[in-house]
Motif scaffolding. Structure first.
Motif, PDB file in Angstrom:
ATOM      1  N   PRO A 131       0.815  -1.225   0.000  1.00  0.00           N
ATOM      2  CA  PRO A 131       0.000   0.000   0.000  1.00  0.00           C
ATOM      3  C   PRO A 131       0.847   1.273   0.000  1.00  0.00           C
ATOM      4  O   PRO A 131       2.037   1.226   0.289  1.00  0.00           O
ATOM      5  N   MET A 132       0.186   2.363  -0.325  1.00  0.00           N
ATOM      6  CA  MET A 132       0.841   3.675  -0.327  1.00  0.00           C
ATOM      7  C   MET A 132       0.182   4.527   0.755  1.00  0.00           C
ATOM      8  O   MET A 132      -1.014   4.373   1.020  1.00  0.00           O
ATOM      9  N   HIS A 133       0.954   5.402   1.364  1.00  0.00           N
ATOM     10  CA  HIS A 133       0.388   6.283   2.382  1.00  0.00           C
ATOM     11  C   HIS A 133      -0.661   7.203   1.729  1.00  0.00           C
ATOM     12  O   HIS A 133      -0.436   7.694   0.616  1.00  0.00           O
ATOM     13  N   ARG A 166      -0.795   1.664   4.701  1.00  0.00           N
ATOM     14  CA  ARG A 166       0.451   2.307   5.115  1.00  0.00           C
ATOM     15  C   ARG A 166       0.103   3.418   6.078  1.00  0.00           C
ATOM     16  O   ARG A 166      -0.667   4.317   5.744  1.00  0.00           O
ATOM     17  N   VAL A 167       0.647   3.347   7.290  1.00  0.00           N
ATOM     18  CA  VAL A 167       0.281   4.332   8.308  1.00  0.00           C
ATOM     19  C   VAL A 167       1.346   5.413   8.477  1.00  0.00           C
ATOM     20  O   VAL A 167       1.076   6.478   9.010  1.00  0.00           O
ATOM     21  N   SER A 168       2.567   5.150   8.029  1.00  0.00           N
ATOM     22  CA  SER A 168       3.567   6.225   8.013  1.00  0.00           C
ATOM     23  C   SER A 168       4.507   5.978   6.843  1.00  0.00           C
ATOM     24  O   SER A 168       4.562   4.880   6.291  1.00  0.00           O
ATOM     25  N   GLU A 169       5.245   7.003   6.495  1.00  0.00           N
ATOM     26  CA  GLU A 169       6.133   6.889   5.337  1.00  0.00           C
ATOM     27  C   GLU A 169       7.300   5.955   5.626  1.00  0.00           C
ATOM     28  O   GLU A 169       7.841   5.330   4.736  1.00  0.00           O
ATOM     29  N   GLY A 244      13.155  -5.052   2.717  1.00  0.00           N
ATOM     30  CA  GLY A 244      12.652  -4.582   4.012  1.00  0.00           C
ATOM     31  C   GLY A 244      11.153  -4.296   3.992  1.00  0.00           C
ATOM     32  O   GLY A 244      10.416  -4.674   4.918  1.00  0.00           O
ATOM     33  N   THR A 245      10.683  -3.653   2.929  1.00  0.00           N
ATOM     34  CA  THR A 245       9.254  -3.365   2.794  1.00  0.00           C
ATOM     35  C   THR A 245       8.460  -4.668   2.720  1.00  0.00           C
ATOM     36  O   THR A 245       7.451  -4.840   3.407  1.00  0.00           O
ATOM     37  N   ALA A 246       8.948  -5.598   1.906  1.00  0.00           N
ATOM     38  CA  ALA A 246       8.245  -6.882   1.736  1.00  0.00           C
ATOM     39  C   ALA A 246       8.212  -7.651   3.053  1.00  0.00           C
ATOM     40  O   ALA A 246       7.202  -8.277   3.390  1.00  0.00           O
ATOM     41  N   ASP A 247       9.309  -7.611   3.821  1.00  0.00           N
ATOM     42  CA  ASP A 247       9.344  -8.282   5.124  1.00  0.00           C
ATOM     43  C   ASP A 247       8.327  -7.678   6.084  1.00  0.00           C
ATOM     44  O   ASP A 247       7.613  -8.408   6.786  1.00  0.00           O
ATOM     45  N   ALA A 248       8.272  -6.349   6.122  1.00  0.00           N
ATOM     46  CA  ALA A 248       7.341  -5.674   7.035  1.00  0.00           C
ATOM     47  C   ALA A 248       5.898  -6.045   6.676  1.00  0.00           C
ATOM     48  O   ALA A 248       5.072  -6.323   7.555  1.00  0.00           O
ATOM     49  N   CYS A 249       5.594  -6.078   5.388  1.00  0.00           N
ATOM     50  CA  CYS A 249       4.250  -6.451   4.933  1.00  0.00           C
ATOM     51  C   CYS A 249       3.967  -7.924   5.245  1.00  0.00           C
ATOM     52  O   CYS A 249       2.886  -8.274   5.721  1.00  0.00           O
TER      53      CYS A 249
END
Ligand SMILES: [Zn+2]
Ligand SMILES: [Zn+2]
Length: 268
Positions: A131-133, A166-169, A244-249
């Motif tokens: 997602p995008m903020h 996405r809740v923050s950048e 990193g983004t994929a891991d967080a998701c």
């Protein structure tokens, strides 16, 4: 479908502007039926597909079965795969889509994604875009990951689930250490509870299953779009860099009942 060269002068008279390549703006050498945008032969040659000697986990090319990064740190997602290297035409196309808003590139990059999906996965999966903020979304007008996910869905029939928000950048910028980036990214995403605003909250069933109880969702056919409980998830993004983004998701998707999370991007 290519038209015979004999017809070109006739069509030139009816349609005086020849379709051009959205990247280099050179006119296409042959007329085709329909106005589907496509790259010219030269720009297509400048795409390095990632097909062989890929890291089993992150899809990096040329470092053997497990790349040096994956030997050091485990990813949360199972496997990441990409269509091509982030260079040349693919890099230009992704940048033109994101920063110049050239939506003609969605079907082109989307078809790359479809090809990579067939090559590497091919199973029935729930497609979840990164997602995008909301502020960034308002500024850009579209989320390229969602556009690509929807294209994949139209071509394959897979369902898109907007399971994340996405809740923050966060900060994916360079200058931060890997740990700082990961910590920042893990706070940047959350589960999209609005998915469950109508009807049952599916992850209650998931928790019941986890502690050995009989989940209320078991055996129940869920309507389209209801969530990711018990689903094999395919996370979609335009580019994979550190992962990193994929891991967080993936972390959030697993916490909410996904049985597997694999990643598919246009480039890496
Ligand atoms: Zn071109
Ligand atoms: Zn790797």
């Amino acid at each position: 479908m290519k038209l015979p060269a004999l017809l070109h002068p006739v069509i030139n008279t009816i349609f005086p502007t020849r379709p051009t390549c959205p990247l280099c703006h050179n006119p296409h050498s042959a007329w085709t039926i329909g106005s589907v945008p496509r790259l010219c032969a030269q720009c297509t040659r400048d795409v390095t597909q990632l097909t062989v000697s890929l890291c089993h986990v992150c899809g990096r090319s040329g470092q053997g079965a497990l790349c040096s990064d994956c030997q050091r740190v485990a990813h949360v997602f199972f496997q990441a795969r990409a269509y091509a290297a982030y260079e040349g035409s693919v890099e230009l196309a992704i940048k033109a889509l994101k920063y110049q808003g050239d939506r003609r590139l969605v079907p082109i990059l989307g078809d790359f994604l479809v090809e990579a999906f067939v090559r590497f996965y091919g199973d029935d999966m729930a497609v979840v875009p990164v997602p995008m903020h909301p502020i960034k979304l308002k500024r850009r007008g579209f989320n390229q990951s969602e556009e690509l996910a929807r294209h994949l869905s139209r071509r394959t029939g897979l369902r898109v689930v907007m399971a994340l928000k996405r809740v923050s950048e966060g900060s994916s910028q360079t200058g931060y250490s890997r740990d700082e980036r990961l910590a920042s990214l893990s706070d940047a995403f959350d589960f999209n509870d609005e998915l469950f605003s109508v009807g049952q909250r599916s992850h209650e069933g998931y928790h019941a299953r986890r502690i050995g109880g009989r989940g209320t969702d078991r055996g129940r056919k869920r309507p389209r779009g209801e969530g990711i409980l018990g689903e094999q998830v395919l996370l979609i993004d335009d580019v994979l860099t550190t992962g990193g983004t994929a891991d967080a998701c993936a972390q959030i998707l697993f916490e909410h009942g996904a049985v597997s999370v694999n990643v598919l991007t246009v480039a890496r």
